[in-house]
Design a protein around this motif. Structure first.
Motif, mmCIF file in Angstrom:
data_model
loop_
_atom_site.group_PDB
_atom_site.id
_atom_site.type_symbol
_atom_site.label_atom_id
_atom_site.label_comp_id
_atom_site.label_asym_id
_atom_site.label_seq_id
_atom_site.Cartn_x
_atom_site.Cartn_y
_atom_site.Cartn_z
ATOM 1 N N ARG A 146 0.815 -1.221 0.000
ATOM 2 C CA ARG A 146 0.000 0.000 0.000
ATOM 3 C C ARG A 146 0.846 1.267 0.000
ATOM 4 O O ARG A 146 0.458 2.295 0.546
ATOM 5 C CB ARG A 146 -0.975 -0.016 1.173
ATOM 6 N N LYS A 147 2.006 1.194 -0.623
ATOM 7 C CA LYS A 147 2.874 2.356 -0.740
ATOM 8 C C LYS A 147 2.794 2.914 -2.149
ATOM 9 O O LYS A 147 2.531 2.199 -3.117
ATOM 10 C CB LYS A 147 4.321 1.977 -0.417
ATOM 11 N N LEU A 148 3.074 4.226 -2.257
ATOM 12 C CA LEU A 148 3.079 4.902 -3.555
ATOM 13 C C LEU A 148 4.497 5.145 -4.053
ATOM 14 O O LEU A 148 4.676 5.776 -5.091
ATOM 15 C CB LEU A 148 2.321 6.231 -3.462
ATOM 16 N N ASP A 149 5.512 4.635 -3.320
ATOM 17 C CA ASP A 149 6.903 4.792 -3.758
ATOM 18 C C ASP A 149 7.630 3.463 -3.622
ATOM 19 O O ASP A 149 7.211 2.588 -2.856
ATOM 20 C CB ASP A 149 7.606 5.875 -2.933
ATOM 21 N N ILE A 150 8.739 3.313 -4.362
ATOM 22 C CA ILE A 150 9.501 2.070 -4.339
ATOM 23 C C ILE A 150 10.964 2.370 -4.628
ATOM 24 O O ILE A 150 11.281 3.245 -5.440
ATOM 25 C CB ILE A 150 8.944 1.054 -5.383
ATOM 26 N N GLU A 151 11.839 1.676 -3.925
ATOM 27 C CA GLU A 151 13.275 1.749 -4.205
ATOM 28 C C GLU A 151 13.649 0.581 -5.106
ATOM 29 O O GLU A 151 13.317 -0.575 -4.814
ATOM 30 C CB GLU A 151 14.080 1.683 -2.897
ATOM 31 N N LEU A 152 14.329 0.880 -6.231
ATOM 32 C CA LEU A 152 14.704 -0.137 -7.206
ATOM 33 C C LEU A 152 16.202 -0.119 -7.422
ATOM 34 O O LEU A 152 16.835 0.948 -7.422
ATOM 35 C CB LEU A 152 13.987 0.107 -8.542
ATOM 36 N N PHE A 153 16.804 -1.320 -7.616
ATOM 37 C CA PHE A 153 18.229 -1.468 -7.875
ATOM 38 C C PHE A 153 18.424 -1.843 -9.332
ATOM 39 O O PHE A 153 17.695 -2.669 -9.884
ATOM 40 C CB PHE A 153 18.821 -2.532 -6.947
ATOM 41 N N GLY A 154 19.427 -1.225 -9.945
ATOM 42 C CA GLY A 154 19.610 -1.374 -11.379
ATOM 43 C C GLY A 154 20.574 -2.484 -11.762
ATOM 44 O O GLY A 154 21.344 -2.994 -10.949
ATOM 45 N N SER A 155 20.508 -2.862 -13.039
ATOM 46 C CA SER A 155 21.399 -3.881 -13.590
ATOM 47 C C SER A 155 21.584 -3.605 -15.067
ATOM 48 O O SER A 155 20.651 -3.188 -15.765
ATOM 49 C CB SER A 155 20.799 -5.275 -13.377
ATOM 50 N N GLU A 156 22.847 -3.828 -15.537
ATOM 51 C CA GLU A 156 23.108 -3.683 -16.967
ATOM 52 C C GLU A 156 22.805 -4.978 -17.707
ATOM 53 O O GLU A 156 22.825 -5.015 -18.933
ATOM 54 C CB GLU A 156 24.567 -3.283 -17.183
ATOM 55 N N GLN A 157 22.552 -6.033 -16.974
ATOM 56 C CA GLN A 157 22.244 -7.310 -17.598
ATOM 57 C C GLN A 157 20.729 -7.432 -17.793
ATOM 58 O O GLN A 157 19.953 -6.782 -17.100
ATOM 59 C CB GLN A 157 22.747 -8.458 -16.705
ATOM 60 N N PRO A 158 20.314 -8.269 -18.727
ATOM 61 C CA PRO A 158 18.867 -8.421 -18.935
ATOM 62 C C PRO A 158 18.202 -9.080 -17.729
ATOM 63 O O PRO A 158 18.852 -9.759 -16.931
ATOM 64 C CB PRO A 158 18.789 -9.320 -20.177
ATOM 65 N N ALA A 159 16.878 -8.876 -17.607
ATOM 66 C CA ALA A 159 16.118 -9.481 -16.513
ATOM 67 C C ALA A 159 16.145 -11.001 -16.625
ATOM 68 O O ALA A 159 16.284 -11.566 -17.712
ATOM 69 C CB ALA A 159 14.678 -8.976 -16.526
ATOM 70 N N VAL A 160 16.029 -11.668 -15.471
ATOM 71 C CA VAL A 160 16.028 -13.132 -15.430
ATOM 72 C C VAL A 160 14.772 -13.607 -14.709
ATOM 73 O O VAL A 160 14.066 -12.818 -14.053
ATOM 74 C CB VAL A 160 17.282 -13.673 -14.709
ATOM 75 N N LEU A 161 14.498 -14.903 -14.810
ATOM 76 C CA LEU A 161 13.312 -15.503 -14.188
ATOM 77 C C LEU A 161 13.719 -16.219 -12.911
ATOM 78 O O LEU A 161 14.638 -17.046 -12.914
ATOM 79 C CB LEU A 161 12.656 -16.487 -15.160
ATOM 80 N N TYR A 162 13.030 -15.893 -11.827
ATOM 81 C CA TYR A 162 13.229 -16.566 -10.547
ATOM 82 C C TYR A 162 12.068 -17.537 -10.338
ATOM 83 O O TYR A 162 10.904 -17.119 -10.285
ATOM 84 C CB TYR A 162 13.275 -15.550 -9.402
ATOM 85 N N ASN A 163 12.361 -18.834 -10.249
ATOM 86 C CA ASN A 163 11.353 -19.859 -9.959
ATOM 87 C C ASN A 163 11.362 -20.138 -8.463
ATOM 88 O O ASN A 163 12.385 -20.543 -7.902
ATOM 89 C CB ASN A 163 11.625 -21.136 -10.756
ATOM 90 N N SER A 212 6.686 -17.763 -10.578
ATOM 91 C CA SER A 212 7.762 -17.385 -11.487
ATOM 92 C C SER A 212 7.762 -15.864 -11.573
ATOM 93 O O SER A 212 6.779 -15.259 -12.007
ATOM 94 C CB SER A 212 7.563 -18.006 -12.877
ATOM 95 N N ILE A 213 8.867 -15.235 -11.161
ATOM 96 C CA ILE A 213 8.968 -13.776 -11.073
ATOM 97 C C ILE A 213 10.110 -13.304 -11.964
ATOM 98 O O ILE A 213 11.239 -13.816 -11.874
ATOM 99 C CB ILE A 213 9.215 -13.319 -9.622
ATOM 100 N N SER A 214 9.846 -12.325 -12.825
ATOM 101 C CA SER A 214 10.883 -11.715 -13.656
ATOM 102 C C SER A 214 11.426 -10.494 -12.930
ATOM 103 O O SER A 214 10.658 -9.600 -12.548
ATOM 104 C CB SER A 214 10.313 -11.320 -15.021
ATOM 105 N N SER A 215 12.755 -10.439 -12.720
ATOM 106 C CA SER A 215 13.355 -9.299 -12.046
ATOM 107 C C SER A 215 14.805 -9.174 -12.486
ATOM 108 O O SER A 215 15.292 -9.956 -13.325
ATOM 109 C CB SER A 215 13.244 -9.452 -10.520
#
Length: 979
Positions: A146-163, A212-215
């Motif tokens: 229920r928040k309107l803000d988020i902290e995100l960490f960057g990557s130069e590599q493409p996103a991957v799938l976490y099972n 399965s989450i893409s991040s």
């Protein structure tokens, strides 16, 4: 990895930026994007909004960019008024800001509290770096954390799938409904806090849930944080194991902990580290044989179903005691025992020997549930036992009829019953159920008349005969049967002629000749029948018939006609007809009920005596269902009855009740054309619809039927919650029911006798006068509203009706919403005195912090009840600005004295935004009396919580028991409002 996606600064004047296009909020100063005096560079920022319904935002949206050494830009505005962030959109911005070097993380937020926003990802191109920040989550005050803000960490590599696989333990009691989140930390970066959501209920007892989450790629996984927000009704979760697989690596953790505010360590999250390798799981024991149970549910529409089916299995050596089948379901995420389902269950149990019988069913004290059990198979080792049932389990005939005991087919002692059902003038497509009673036993199952003798689906068509071969216990000599239907289906009125049952060499005949319908005869859909030889012959009364000539005039206004089916019922002082369709006209094949036409019908129906009312309308089927009905005329013998409608029958009101108009009878005109007669009433028919008829028994001196009318004087009192002035065209109405008859809808705007400018003013009495049919002694009234375009509410305190010299009073104290009605019976109007109520609320440990108090309170007492009182509009004694957890808030207001308090209702308005309340207890002070209520629960927006005073508990209970009892009472009486 580097990329040349961005533009290097070259000292030239930048193009017009997003900052120059936007209106900046006064409380959010932004440095103008012109050529800066301080060294700044251009950032190319791409924002991708997710492809979900209502996933966009109107902003404003801000972003703050951070480097590895914690340098940061100022707040950067990414919103233009003419280009909102719409669903599945990709927006690009060129923004000048402080040079921080290579971006490592960002904080992004939006300030549109009225809507949510689903952020897919953000890309930033600067210094030949292209960094992607994956979000894949909602920024919404009603979802996730229920928040309107988020902290995100960057990557130069493409996103991957976490099972991800999560195992919930046996210790879990109820399904966790609090949002579950994870955050993964790696050698190169960190994922955002993402939430694990599924279409099917997850985190149930002893359940494995997969996601399965893409991040973003964090590199080698070092640690994981997993937990939940504690925002549900059920916040106790026993986490057993966790497995995370990403690219070539896999991490497994044995947790075995409660994540709960009340259990274990009383923490809502746990941190799992790679440095603490999981304990090896014990080697599983060799698999033992299981009892595999397959249950087939009938493929027919059913009433409310249940998943709480229980079974007992008896063997030659021992038995499997009663168990709840859903705890042993093979597929945990499926809905059980639905129409046509085949559900499987696995039970670990020692060998009970040869299976001799089973008992299966459910408890249903409310008599709401009906389940058609088709068959059961039980497999154990090499043996398969089949139980053919095809019976209804329902408590409609008593509590034992929701259970059945069955033997396997090969050892069954059941016998064959040949059942023949004869239908009369009206068939049915609902579920038909039969129960047979004998002198030895009763068929303890409600036999489903579903499959005919030849194996086809049963159809109880009009004037049809259907045969069945049924198997059931031998009841001995048949004493009676019970047969009926559940009212499901498009045809719900069944005329049952007779039933024959053959068993062994015995033949039983049951004559019904009656309706099984909620609208006809005694309005029952089930009936007990005795064999013909056990009851005295009762001749079926043959009703007198009469010839009716019905003339329908449709308005000549544009689009006044209808292509729906038109239905009518005629009421008289002796009887009423069945509802019939107006279809057999003498006007040839022309379409019926077109704009400006007159249609005539001649029908032979039950003689109702003097006609005093009709009900006419349409079924809403067709491309143009709405119908503007001008008038109706009915000729019965020498009597002519005119009914003026001048009403549009649309979706909100498809039927109308009409009473004869005495004045219109006197104005009838009779024209003679040689030996033929044409009668015109109301509007003049179109020339093409004139029908010249041979004379019937009509004389020039038509009999004028006198309909007894009286004047009703109606006074309606509103209360202090009423809006000052309601619209004077609001469609408020009243229907008066008496011992002899009932009025049609009396629209109050048509009978107003006082000044329309003060229609339904606050705390005012408005008077009306109507001259209409005399219904006799008034037994009840119905008041309601037809409005569909307004949200105004009508607060009625009491109603008085003067009929001749008699005054009838009705105490209402109710609110009437648009398109709703209430039923009132004569009652005294209590004298009301106002007193001061002081309300003391003690918040609990999970109270949300804020200043928007949208909680409502209704107080019930031995004399009356208050209205729903919004506490945020009362006086706050202690002037609280911010409400906090474990806090005390006091309110004070004046309202009517309800007497000794018996209960209260706490609720929140579904349509209002505000904080979520967690109430520990509630105290009400009135006069010199104090009443206390233990609450101990959260107040959801879609629930009403009914509480009784703590003083009504047994005084011997300990405080700990008192809290538990209060909480259980609250759970039992919660009323779900429906989202």
């Amino acid at each position: 990895m580097s990329c040349c996606f961005g533009n290097n600064t070259n000292g030239t004047e930048p193009q017009k930026s997003i900052l120059e296009q936007s209106d900046l909020p006064l409380d959010q100063p932004i440095i103008p994007v012109t050529k800066p005096s301080d060294p700044k560079i251009e950032y190319s920022i791409t924002v991708k909004t997710g492809d979900f319904r209502n996933s966009g935002t109107n902003g404003p949206v801000y972003i703050n960019i951070f480097s590895r050494d914690n340098k940061q830009t100022e707040d950067l505005l990414l919103t233009a008024p003419d280009k909102p962030f719409t669903q599945s959109s990709t927006r690009k911005f060129q923004v000048y800001a402080t040079d921080i070097g290579k971006p490592q993380r960002i904080i992004i937020r939006h300030e549109d509290k009225s809507t949510g926003w689903y952020v897919d990802y953000i890309e930033i191109s600067v210094h030949n770096f292209l960094i992607r920040f994956v979000a894949n989550r909602w920024l919404n005050q009603l979802k996730n954390d229920r928040k309107l803000d988020i902290e995100l960490f960057g990557s130069e590599q493409p996103a991957v799938l976490y099972n991800i696989e999560i195992q919930t333990g046996d210790e879990q009691i109820e399904i966790l409904d609090s949002p579950v989140y994870m955050q993964i930390y790696g050698t190169t970066t960190t994922t955002p806090k993402f939430f694990l959501e599924s279409k099917n209920p997850s985190f149930k007892k002893d359940t494995l849930s997969k996601f399965s989450i893409s991040s973003n790629n964090v590199g080698e996984i070092e640690r994981i944080v997993i937990g939940h927000e504690g925002l549900g009704k059920v916040n106790d979760w026993y986490l057993k194991t966790l497995k995370v697989q990403m690219l070539g690596q896999q991490q497994e953790y044995v947790v075995d902990k409660w994540l709960s505010p009340t259990q274990g360590e009383q923490r809502l999250f746990v941190e799992l580290s790679k440095e603490k390798p999981p304990s090896p799981l014990p080697a599983p024991p060799p698999p033992s044989p299981k009892y595999i149970i397959t249950i087939q549910t009938g493929d027919v529409p059913q009433q409310e179903t249940t998943e709480n089916i229980e079974i007992t299995i008896r063997g030659s050596d021992e038995q499997i005691d009663k168990i709840l089948l859903k705890d042993y379901a093979k597929f945990n995420n499926e809905q059980l025992f639905q129409k046509g389902n085949v559900d499987e269950f696995e039970i670990d149990h020692t060998d009970i020997g040869n299976i001799e019988s089973i008992t299966i069913g459910f408890s249903d004290s409310q008599q709401n549930i009906a389940w058609l059990l088709e068959s059961i198979n039980i497999q154990y080792k090499e043996n398969t036992y089949h139980f053919q049932s095809q019976c209804w389990l329902s408590n409609r005939l008593g509590s034992n009829f929701s259970w059945v005991t069955i033997k396997p087919d090969e050892s069954n002692d059941d016998i064959n019953y040949k059942v023949t059902v004869v239908t009369g003038e009206s068939g049915i497509d609902a579920n038909v159920i039969l129960c047979i009673y004998g002198d030895d036993e009763t068929t303890t199952t409600n036999l489903a008349l579903k499959t005919t003798k030849d194996g086809s689906d049963a159809k109880f068509d009009r004037e049809s005969t259907v045969e069945f071969d049924l198997k059931a216990v031998d009841v001995g000599k048949i004493k009676k049967i019970n047969i009926g239907h559940d009212g499901k289906g498009s045809e719900q009125q069944w005329f049952l002629k007779s039933i024959k049952i053959e068993k062994n060499d015995e033949l039983y005949t049951f004559t019904a000749n009656r309706w099984l319908s909620e609208e006809k005869d005694d309005q029952k859909t089930f009936i007990d029948l005795l064999p013909d030889e056990q009851k005295p012959p009762t001749p079926v009364p043959i009703k007198d018939q009469a010839n009716y000539i019905i003339t329908i005039i449709t308005s000549s206004e544009k689009d006044a006609g209808t292509d729906s089916n038109v239905l009518m019922t005629i009421f008289g002082d002796k009887d009423q007809t069945k509802q019939f369709q107006l279809i057999n006209t003498k006007q040839g094949e022309k379409a019926l009920f077109e704009s400006g036409t007159t249609n005539e019908f001649e029908m032979e129906l039950d003689d109702v005596g003097n006609v005093n009312k009709i009900s006419i309308g349409h079924d809403g089927i067709g491309f143009q269902p709405n119908w503007n009905l001008e008038s109706v005329q009915i000729q019965k013998g020498s009597d002519i009855y005119n009914f003026v409608a001048k009403k549009v029958l649309d979706d909100s009101a498809t039927f109308i009740d009409l009473t004869p108009t005495s004045s219109s009878i006197k104005r009838q005109s009779i024209f003679f054309f040689s030996s033929s007669i044409v009668i015109f009433t109301g509007a003049t028919p179109s020339s093409e619809s004139i029908n010249i008829k041979t004379p019937r028994s009509i004389t020039p001196e038509q009999k004028s039927i006198t309909i007894k009318e009286i004047t009703y004087k109606i006074s309606i009192q509103t209360d202090s919650y009423q809006k000052d002035i309601m619209e004077d065209n609001a469609s408020f109405y009243m229907i008066i029911h008496g011992e002899n008859n009932q009025t049609q809808k009396l629209y109050l705007k048509d009978g107003l006798t006082s000044d329309k400018k003060i229609l339904f003013a606050k705390d005012e009495k408005t008077e009306f006068e109507f001259q209409t049919i005399d219904v006799g002694k008034i037994i009840k009234i119905i008041i309601g509203r037809d409005d569909s375009q307004t949200t105004d509410t009508w607060h009625v305190d009491n109603i008085t009706i003067k009929q001749n010299d008699e005054i009838i009073t009705f105490n209402a104290e109710q609110t009437i919403e648009p398109n709703s009605q209430i039923e009132l019976y004569p009652s005294t109007i209590p004298k009301k005195t106002e007193i001061t109520y002081k309300i003391i609320l003690k918040t609990g440990p999970y109270q949300e912090e804020g200043n928007d108090s949208n909680i409502y309170l209704t107080i019930f007492g031995q004399n009356s009840q208050t209205k729903k009182i919004p506490l945020n509009k009362t006086t706050k004694i202690n002037k609280k600005i911010i409400f906090k957890k474990d806090d005390t808030i006091e309110f004070e207001f004046k309202t009517n004295d309800v007497g000794k308090i018996s209960k209260v209702i706490l609720s929140q308005n579904l349509n209002e935004h505000g904080i979520r309340w967690h109430i520990d207890n509630l105290t009400i002070k009135q006069n010199n009396e104090t009443t206390t209520f233990n609450v101990k629960r959260k107040i959801e927006k879609y629930t009403e919580i009914v509480l009784v005073p703590s003083s009504l508990r047994k005084k011997s209970e300990t405080s700990q028991k008192l809290i538990k009892t209060s909480d259980s009472v609250s759970k039992v009486v919660v009323k779900i409002k429906g989202k």
